[in-house]
Design a protein around this motif. Sequence first.
Motif, mmCIF file in Angstrom:
data_model
loop_
_atom_site.group_PDB
_atom_site.id
_atom_site.type_symbol
_atom_site.label_atom_id
_atom_site.label_comp_id
_atom_site.label_asym_id
_atom_site.label_seq_id
_atom_site.Cartn_x
_atom_site.Cartn_y
_atom_site.Cartn_z
ATOM 1 N N GLY A 70 6.177 -3.589 -11.840
ATOM 2 C CA GLY A 70 7.296 -3.198 -10.853
ATOM 3 C C GLY A 70 8.157 -2.058 -10.668
ATOM 4 N N SER A 71 8.372 -1.670 -11.969
ATOM 5 C CA SER A 71 8.867 -0.227 -12.053
ATOM 6 C C SER A 71 7.606 0.550 -12.523
ATOM 7 N N ILE A 72 7.077 0.937 -12.572
ATOM 8 C CA ILE A 72 5.833 1.942 -12.453
ATOM 9 C C ILE A 72 5.919 2.021 -11.354
ATOM 10 N N LEU A 73 5.552 0.974 -10.277
ATOM 11 C CA LEU A 73 5.182 0.912 -8.988
ATOM 12 C C LEU A 73 6.085 2.059 -8.602
ATOM 13 N N GLN A 74 7.786 1.635 -8.966
ATOM 14 C CA GLN A 74 8.887 2.126 -8.192
ATOM 15 C C GLN A 74 8.642 4.536 -8.437
ATOM 16 N N GLN A 75 9.027 3.953 -9.465
ATOM 17 C CA GLN A 75 8.544 5.241 -9.834
ATOM 18 C C GLN A 75 7.565 5.995 -9.077
ATOM 19 N N THR A 76 6.533 5.215 -9.440
ATOM 20 C CA THR A 76 5.607 6.455 -8.177
ATOM 21 C C THR A 76 6.183 6.492 -7.162
ATOM 22 N N ALA A 77 6.511 5.875 -6.202
ATOM 23 C CA ALA A 77 6.716 5.815 -4.888
ATOM 24 C C ALA A 77 7.466 6.806 -4.970
ATOM 25 N N GLU A 78 8.454 6.573 -5.680
ATOM 26 C CA GLU A 78 10.232 7.744 -6.292
ATOM 27 C C GLU A 78 9.265 9.217 -6.632
ATOM 28 N N ALA A 79 8.957 9.337 -7.722
ATOM 29 C CA ALA A 79 7.836 10.983 -7.381
ATOM 30 C C ALA A 79 7.145 11.036 -6.088
ATOM 31 N N ALA A 80 6.385 10.100 -5.854
ATOM 32 C CA ALA A 80 5.227 11.018 -4.378
ATOM 33 C C ALA A 80 6.076 11.622 -3.779
ATOM 34 N N ALA A 81 7.295 11.175 -3.237
ATOM 35 C CA ALA A 81 8.251 11.832 -1.880
ATOM 36 C C ALA A 81 9.460 12.832 -2.472
ATOM 37 N N GLU A 82 9.228 12.798 -3.787
ATOM 38 C CA GLU A 82 10.197 13.574 -4.679
ATOM 39 C C GLU A 82 9.105 15.194 -4.452
ATOM 40 N N GLY A 83 7.883 14.673 -4.645
ATOM 41 C CA GLY A 83 6.656 15.527 -4.999
ATOM 42 C C GLY A 83 6.270 16.618 -3.489
ATOM 43 N N VAL A 84 6.090 15.806 -2.681
ATOM 44 C CA VAL A 84 5.428 16.148 -1.385
ATOM 45 C C VAL A 84 6.936 16.530 -0.377
ATOM 46 N N GLY A 85 7.495 16.211 -0.659
ATOM 47 C CA GLY A 85 8.797 16.352 -0.095
ATOM 48 C C GLY A 85 9.313 15.824 1.480
ATOM 49 N N THR A 86 8.814 14.223 1.506
ATOM 50 C CA THR A 86 9.115 13.680 2.576
ATOM 51 C C THR A 86 9.543 12.844 2.012
ATOM 52 N N GLU A 87 10.088 11.748 3.833
ATOM 53 C CA GLU A 87 11.587 11.254 3.135
ATOM 54 C C GLU A 87 11.338 9.077 3.133
ATOM 55 N N SER A 88 9.511 9.056 3.077
ATOM 56 C CA SER A 88 9.445 8.526 2.899
ATOM 57 C C SER A 88 8.029 7.950 2.077
ATOM 58 N N ALA A 89 8.086 7.093 1.242
ATOM 59 C CA ALA A 89 7.184 7.379 0.685
ATOM 60 C C ALA A 89 6.796 5.240 0.399
ATOM 61 N N GLN A 90 6.351 5.290 0.661
ATOM 62 C CA GLN A 90 5.056 3.586 0.014
ATOM 63 C C GLN A 90 3.920 3.341 -1.035
ATOM 64 N N ILE A 91 3.908 1.825 -1.915
ATOM 65 C CA ILE A 91 2.907 1.627 -2.527
ATOM 66 C C ILE A 91 2.523 0.090 -1.544
ATOM 67 N N LEU A 92 1.331 0.134 -1.557
ATOM 68 C CA LEU A 92 0.329 -1.059 -0.574
ATOM 69 C C LEU A 92 -0.546 -1.430 -1.178
ATOM 70 N N GLU A 93 -0.318 -2.418 -1.674
ATOM 71 C CA GLU A 93 -1.431 -3.289 -2.423
ATOM 72 C C GLU A 93 -2.282 -4.913 -1.375
ATOM 73 N N HIS A 94 -3.402 -3.936 -1.544
ATOM 74 C CA HIS A 94 -4.778 -5.303 -0.254
ATOM 75 C C HIS A 94 -4.824 -6.540 -1.330
ATOM 76 N N ARG A 95 -4.780 -7.378 -0.349
ATOM 77 C CA ARG A 95 -4.348 -8.845 -0.730
ATOM 78 C C ARG A 95 -5.802 -9.267 -0.087
ATOM 79 N N ALA A 96 -7.353 -9.848 -1.198
ATOM 80 C CA ALA A 96 -8.034 -9.563 -0.435
ATOM 81 C C ALA A 96 -8.153 -11.133 0.011
#
Length: 304
Positions: A70-96
């Motif tokens: 859970g911590s790694i997921l949140q840190q990845t979302a924060e890194a994505a928004a930071e590096g791309v320069g967008t207002e929002s970032a999400q990580i979506l998990e596919h549930r079969a």
Amino acid sequence: MSTTRRRQVGSRRPLRMSPRRSEEDAAPATPGNGHTIGVTAGAGAPLGDTHRLAIVAALSARSLSGDDLGSILQQTAEAAAEGVGTESAQILEHRAATDDLLLRAAVGWTAPLVGQVTFPADAASPSGHSLRSGTVLAIEDISKQNSFTLSERQRAQGIAALLAVPIKAEGLAYGVLLVDAGTPQRFGQSEIDFLCALANILAAAILRQRIRVELNRSHRQTAEILESIGAAFYALDRHWRFTYVNRKAEAILDRRRQDLLGKTIWDEFPEMAGNEMHAAHLRAAAERRPSSIRSPVCWAAGSE
């Protein structure tokens, strides 16, 4: 529903390297195996490549540190928004089971939505397309395309541009890493490469976590079997140290397992030196096969 962007409650920004921003890439996005729709003048302010490399390195180190998923997921979302320069970032998990995409981590979305909100996983949605095709999808102006449809909640968020990459690895199709902006935004190749690097780091972390879970499950099952058998059993590593002692062996050896684990059998039972048990242990370790003697104790020598 309000379209105001809000930073997720309690989110941390541990991967920020510098507040300085670079000029945006002049060339349009050209994902090698994806799509770019509606190229417009850039509106975002992504970090420069040097800063992105630093963010990737920091996230990679964090993913190997043993942090919970859970911590790694949140840190990845924060890194994505930071590096791309967008207002929002999400990580979506596919549930079969339900064939949808669950919001697992986010920046720019309110905390109660994480773990509760789902999005369509069909190919008509941007995230669903990226998941099912396994390719990058860049939409730089939602209003100028009609190939994909946003969900009601995404429209309410005021999404005008987005970049989605699949989170995948061999034997794994976890979901989608997505960044979005409230105004049209150009996504250059460096932004795409950066987001793909984050997705690859996350996929590797997810695989490691699943392997750990499976190993722990296997160890529990093995322990249950060894504790249930009627015979005494202990295991030794190649240095003759106890690695496992079941309850029956505790009773026969008249020693508690916590007092034996990590200890050398010859130090703990010096009376075995030179006898038949000692010879059997040495023979099993040398030949890498069972060596039987008449004894009330079952054992495994040199197993690691």
